[in-house]
Design an enzyme around this catalytic site. Structure first.
Site, PDB file in Angstrom:
ATOM      1  N   GLU A  17      -6.838   3.214   1.203  1.00  0.00           N
ATOM      2  CA  GLU A  17      -7.441   4.485   1.136  1.00  0.00           C
ATOM      3  C   GLU A  17      -8.807   4.528   0.693  1.00  0.00           C
ATOM      4  OE1 GLU A  17      -7.141   8.515  -1.159  1.00  0.00           O
ATOM      5  OE2 GLU A  17      -5.362   7.049  -1.377  1.00  0.00           O
ATOM      6  N   ASP A  28     -12.153   5.719   3.104  1.00  0.00           N
ATOM      7  CA  ASP A  28     -12.747   6.752   3.011  1.00  0.00           C
ATOM      8  C   ASP A  28     -14.180   6.610   2.918  1.00  0.00           C
ATOM      9  OD1 ASP A  28     -13.010   9.592   1.812  1.00  0.00           O
ATOM     10  OD2 ASP A  28     -13.946   8.472   0.243  1.00  0.00           O
ATOM     11  N   ASP A  59      -4.215  10.270   3.703  1.00  0.00           N
ATOM     12  CA  ASP A  59      -4.519   9.325   2.834  1.00  0.00           C
ATOM     13  C   ASP A  59      -3.954   7.944   3.770  1.00  0.00           C
ATOM     14  OD1 ASP A  59      -5.101  10.577   0.668  1.00  0.00           O
ATOM     15  OD2 ASP A  59      -3.445  10.423  -0.448  1.00  0.00           O
ATOM     16  N   GLU A  71      -6.535   7.139   6.270  1.00  0.00           N
ATOM     17  CA  GLU A  71      -7.857   6.564   5.769  1.00  0.00           C
ATOM     18  C   GLU A  71      -7.537   5.002   5.316  1.00  0.00           C
ATOM     19  OE1 GLU A  71     -10.489   9.652   3.031  1.00  0.00           O
ATOM     20  OE2 GLU A  71      -8.317   9.383   2.354  1.00  0.00           O
TER      21      GLU A  71
END
Length: 228
Positions: free
Chosen positions: A40, A44, A113, A116
Site C-alpha cells: 500500500e 501510494d 488501501d 493502492e
C-alpha cells in the site's frame, strides 16, 4: 473466496507471482505473517507520480498549487474507493471474521488501501508503465470527463448537503471582483449562508472560484461542528 481470474480480467493484468496478489489483498486483520501495508505504501507513491504526470500534461496552464489541488481530488481514499468498486475489489480482500461482520469489504479505508496495494504489486512485477496503463484506463472508465470543474464538483455538492442538513438552507455565491487581462483573468467569489460570510475563493474562472470558496466554507463548518 473466489479465485483471482475475474479480478485480473478487470485489471487487464495477470500476475505471474500469485503470492504477490495474495499479499496485496490481505488486510492486517486477517492474522497472517504478512499484510498489504508495505505494498500500500509503495502503491501510494507510484499513484501520486502517475496522477501527477497525467495532470501536468492534461492541464498545461495550471499552476503548481492548482495541480496539487487537482491531484488531491484523485489521490485519496474516496477516489481510490471509487476505482476499487469499479473492479469489485471488495470481493477478493482477505479480512478477519470481525471485519466481515462489520462490513469490512465495504469500508473505504480497506478498499482504498487494497487498491493502492494492488497497484504497488503490479509496479513491483511489471514496472510503472503497466500501472500507468491500468490507472489511466480506470480513470477514464470512472469519470465521464476530467476537467478542473468536474474534479472540484464534490466541494459544492458536499457543502450543499451539509448546509441543507444543518441550516435547512443552501449557500449563496457572490462575485466580489475580477481582475487581469482577458486571457489571464482572476475571479474572487464569496460564499454566504443565512447572511453570514463563510469565506471567499479565487480562481481562473467563476466556477473554480466558487469551488475554492465552497472548500473553505466546508472546512470551516466541519471544524465548527467538531468543536461543538
Amino acid at each position: 473466496m473466489e479465485n483471482f481470474s475475474k479480478l485480473q480480467k478487470c485489471l487487464g493484468y495477470e500476475f505471474n507471482n500469485t503470492n504477490l496478489i495474495t499479499q496485496a489483498l490481505t488486510h492486517k486483520s486477517y492474522k497472517k505473517p504478512y499484510s498489504n501495508e508495505r505494498l500500500e505504501f509503495l502503491g501510494d507513491a507510484v499513484l501520486n507520480l502517475i496522477v501527477g504526470e497525467y495532470l501536468y500534461h492534461k492541464f498545461p496552464s495550471s499552476s503548481e498549487g492548482e495541480l496539487s489541488k487537482l491531484r488531491a481530488t484523485l489521490v485519496n481514499e474516496k477516489a481510490f474507493t471509487k476505482l476499487a468498486n469499479k473492479i469489485e475489489l471488495g470481493k477478493y480482500i482477505f479480512i478477519s471474521a470481525a471485519e466481515e461482520r462489520n462490513k469490512g469489504r465495504e469500508k473505504p479505508s480497506i478498499l482504498s488501501d487494497a487498491f493502492e496495494a494492488i497497484m504497488g504489486a503490479v509496479y513491483l512485477e511489471s514496472g510503472i508503465l503497466k500501472v500507468k496503463d491500468i490507472m489511466l484506463r480506470l480513470l477514464d472508465e470512472c469519470y465521464e470527463e476530467i476537467t478542473i470543474d468536474t474534479l472540484f464538483y464534490d466541494y459544492k455538492t458536499a457543502l450543499q448537503e451539509l448546509t441543507q442538513a444543518v441550516f435547512a438552507n443552501t449557500p449563496e455565491y457572490k462575485l466580489e471582483a475580477s481582475f487581469g487581462p482577458d486571457h489571464k483573468k482572476e475571479f474572487v467569489v464569496s460564499i454566504w449562508i443565512d447572511n453570514k460570510n463563510l469565506g471567499s475563493g479565487k480562481g481562473k474562472s467563476k466556477k473554480i472560484a466558487q469551488q475554492e470558496a465552497a472548500k473553505i466554507a466546508l472546512e470551516k463548518l466541519q471544524k465548527d461542528k467538531g468543536h461543538k
